[in-house]
Design a protein around this motif. Structure first.
Motif, PDB file in Angstrom:
ATOM      1  N   THR A  67       8.454  -8.469  10.118  1.00 49.20           N
ATOM      2  CA  THR A  67       7.193  -9.085   9.723  1.00 49.20           C
ATOM      3  C   THR A  67       7.179  -9.171   8.200  1.00 49.20           C
ATOM      4  O   THR A  67       7.580  -8.221   7.520  1.00 49.20           O
ATOM      5  CB  THR A  67       6.009  -8.229  10.207  1.00 49.20           C
ATOM      6  N   ASP A  68       6.743 -10.288   7.684  1.00 50.34           N
ATOM      7  CA  ASP A  68       6.707 -10.459   6.234  1.00 50.34           C
ATOM      8  C   ASP A  68       5.985  -9.304   5.566  1.00 50.34           C
ATOM      9  O   ASP A  68       4.933  -8.864   6.033  1.00 50.34           O
ATOM     10  CB  ASP A  68       6.021 -11.775   5.856  1.00 50.34           C
ATOM     11  N   ARG A  69       6.551  -8.851   4.470  1.00 45.99           N
ATOM     12  CA  ARG A  69       5.939  -7.753   3.745  1.00 45.99           C
ATOM     13  C   ARG A  69       4.721  -8.220   2.966  1.00 45.99           C
ATOM     14  O   ARG A  69       4.602  -9.393   2.625  1.00 45.99           O
ATOM     15  CB  ARG A  69       6.952  -7.082   2.830  1.00 45.99           C
ATOM     16  N   GLU A  70       3.854  -7.268   2.698  1.00 46.88           N
ATOM     17  CA  GLU A  70       2.675  -7.520   1.880  1.00 46.88           C
ATOM     18  C   GLU A  70       2.665  -6.494   0.750  1.00 46.88           C
ATOM     19  O   GLU A  70       3.498  -5.593   0.705  1.00 46.88           O
ATOM     20  CB  GLU A  70       1.408  -7.422   2.740  1.00 46.88           C
ATOM     21  N   ASP A  71       1.719  -6.606  -0.146  1.00 48.19           N
ATOM     22  CA  ASP A  71       1.664  -5.687  -1.284  1.00 48.19           C
ATOM     23  C   ASP A  71       1.553  -4.231  -0.851  1.00 48.19           C
ATOM     24  O   ASP A  71       2.013  -3.337  -1.551  1.00 48.19           O
ATOM     25  CB  ASP A  71       0.489  -6.031  -2.202  1.00 48.19           C
ATOM     26  N   ASN A  72       0.939  -3.976   0.305  1.00 44.58           N
ATOM     27  CA  ASN A  72       0.752  -2.605   0.779  1.00 44.58           C
ATOM     28  C   ASN A  72       1.763  -2.210   1.858  1.00 44.58           C
ATOM     29  O   ASN A  72       1.562  -1.224   2.558  1.00 44.58           O
ATOM     30  CB  ASN A  72      -0.670  -2.404   1.283  1.00 44.58           C
ATOM     31  N   SER A  73       2.847  -2.962   1.975  1.00 40.47           N
ATOM     32  CA  SER A  73       3.876  -2.619   2.967  1.00 40.47           C
ATOM     33  C   SER A  73       4.603  -1.347   2.560  1.00 40.47           C
ATOM     34  O   SER A  73       4.918  -1.144   1.388  1.00 40.47           O
ATOM     35  CB  SER A  73       4.907  -3.744   3.081  1.00 40.47           C
ATOM     36  N   ARG A  74       4.849  -0.496   3.543  1.00 42.09           N
ATOM     37  CA  ARG A  74       5.641   0.719   3.344  1.00 42.09           C
ATOM     38  C   ARG A  74       6.467   0.969   4.598  1.00 42.09           C
ATOM     39  O   ARG A  74       6.139   0.509   5.677  1.00 42.09           O
ATOM     40  CB  ARG A  74       4.735   1.944   3.121  1.00 42.09           C
ATOM     41  N   LEU A  75       7.549   1.708   4.440  1.00 42.79           N
ATOM     42  CA  LEU A  75       8.259   2.236   5.595  1.00 42.79           C
ATOM     43  C   LEU A  75       7.616   3.583   5.895  1.00 42.79           C
ATOM     44  O   LEU A  75       7.549   4.462   5.022  1.00 42.79           O
ATOM     45  CB  LEU A  75       9.747   2.386   5.297  1.00 42.79           C
ATOM     46  N   SER A  76       7.135   3.734   7.118  1.00 44.39           N
ATOM     47  CA  SER A  76       6.378   4.943   7.444  1.00 44.39           C
ATOM     48  C   SER A  76       7.236   6.204   7.412  1.00 44.39           C
ATOM     49  O   SER A  76       6.702   7.305   7.330  1.00 44.39           O
ATOM     50  CB  SER A  76       5.653   4.789   8.772  1.00 44.39           C
ATOM     51  N   CYS A  77       8.565   6.061   7.405  1.00 47.86           N
ATOM     52  CA  CYS A  77       9.426   7.237   7.276  1.00 47.86           C
ATOM     53  C   CYS A  77       9.354   7.817   5.868  1.00 47.86           C
ATOM     54  O   CYS A  77       9.760   8.957   5.638  1.00 47.86           O
ATOM     55  CB  CYS A  77      10.864   6.913   7.653  1.00 47.86           C
ATOM     56  N   ARG A  78       8.872   7.054   4.924  1.00 46.07           N
ATOM     57  CA  ARG A  78       8.761   7.499   3.528  1.00 46.07           C
ATOM     58  C   ARG A  78       7.402   8.129   3.243  1.00 46.07           C
ATOM     59  O   ARG A  78       7.180   8.629   2.145  1.00 46.07           O
ATOM     60  CB  ARG A  78       8.965   6.328   2.561  1.00 46.07           C
ATOM     61  N   LEU A  79       6.496   8.095   4.194  1.00 46.57           N
ATOM     62  CA  LEU A  79       5.138   8.607   3.993  1.00 46.57           C
ATOM     63  C   LEU A  79       5.057  10.001   4.601  1.00 46.57           C
ATOM     64  O   LEU A  79       4.760  10.175   5.780  1.00 46.57           O
ATOM     65  CB  LEU A  79       4.119   7.657   4.634  1.00 46.57           C
ATOM     66  N   VAL A  80       5.324  10.994   3.788  1.00 50.98           N
ATOM     67  CA  VAL A  80       5.358  12.388   4.237  1.00 50.98           C
ATOM     68  C   VAL A  80       3.980  13.007   4.047  1.00 50.98           C
ATOM     69  O   VAL A  80       3.367  12.882   2.982  1.00 50.98           O
ATOM     70  CB  VAL A  80       6.436  13.178   3.479  1.00 50.98           C
ATOM     71  N   LEU A  81       3.528  13.690   5.087  1.00 53.56           N
ATOM     72  CA  LEU A  81       2.145  14.160   5.149  1.00 53.56           C
ATOM     73  C   LEU A  81       1.966  15.567   4.588  1.00 53.56           C
ATOM     74  O   LEU A  81       2.795  16.445   4.795  1.00 53.56           O
ATOM     75  CB  LEU A  81       1.674  14.120   6.603  1.00 53.56           C
ATOM     76  N   ALA A  82       0.837  15.744   3.915  1.00 57.88           N
ATOM     77  CA  ALA A  82       0.471  17.040   3.350  1.00 57.88           C
ATOM     78  C   ALA A  82      -0.730  17.595   4.106  1.00 57.88           C
ATOM     79  O   ALA A  82      -1.436  16.859   4.806  1.00 57.88           O
ATOM     80  CB  ALA A  82       0.130  16.873   1.872  1.00 57.88           C
ATOM     81  N   ALA A  83      -0.969  18.882   3.950  1.00 57.54           N
ATOM     82  CA  ALA A  83      -2.119  19.526   4.595  1.00 57.54           C
ATOM     83  C   ALA A  83      -3.407  18.842   4.181  1.00 57.54           C
ATOM     84  O   ALA A  83      -3.593  18.486   3.015  1.00 57.54           O
ATOM     85  CB  ALA A  83      -2.163  20.992   4.210  1.00 57.54           C
ATOM     86  N   GLY A  84      -4.262  18.621   5.153  1.00 57.49           N
ATOM     87  CA  GLY A  84      -5.572  18.047   4.883  1.00 57.49           C
ATOM     88  C   GLY A  84      -5.583  16.545   4.655  1.00 57.49           C
ATOM     89  O   GLY A  84      -6.652  15.957   4.479  1.00 57.49           O
TER      90      GLY A  84
END
Length: 113
Positions: free
Chosen positions: A84-101
């Motif tokens: 799908t064409d990327r947009e300004d807010n496109s990310r690979l969700s594997c790069r979004l590491v979650l923190a507490a809270g």
């Protein structure tokens, strides 16, 4: 001594049809790992998070743009080949590491392959 935040992170996944699913995550896991582990449709993560495919492409809610490291060169290259064409807010969700809270909202694109 600091008080550590032990609140479980949550990810709000919005499907292309607008339906939303909220999933509790593990601290240190990525948005992709959380989706795959919980059967969230539309995030495939075929490479397992090794940054060699773009099947975990998401649109990150702009409110969370500063919550994560910026797009690196390798991620940028992979987003160029996303189904799908990327947009300004496109990310690979594997790069979004979650923190507490942390609470994160992402929208899943129509197509990953």
């Amino acid at each position: 001594m600091t008080k550590e935040d032990t609140t479980v992170p949550k990810v709000f996944y919005t499907q292309p049809d607008g339906t939303e699913r909220v999933v509790e995550a593990e601290v240190g896991d990525s948005v992709m790992q959380t989706a795959v582990r919980n059967g969230v449709p539309g995030i495939l993560g075929q490479c397992g998070g090794s940054l060699s495919c773009a099947t975990c492409h998401v649109f990150l809610d702009e409110r969370h743009a500063d919550d994560f490291a910026p797009v690196g060169e390798d991620e940028d290259d992979m987003l160029d080949v996303a189904a799908t064409d990327r947009e300004d807010n496109s990310r690979l969700s594997c790069r979004l590491v979650l923190a507490a809270g942390q609470e994160v909202r992402v929208t899943i694109p129509e197509t990953q392959l």
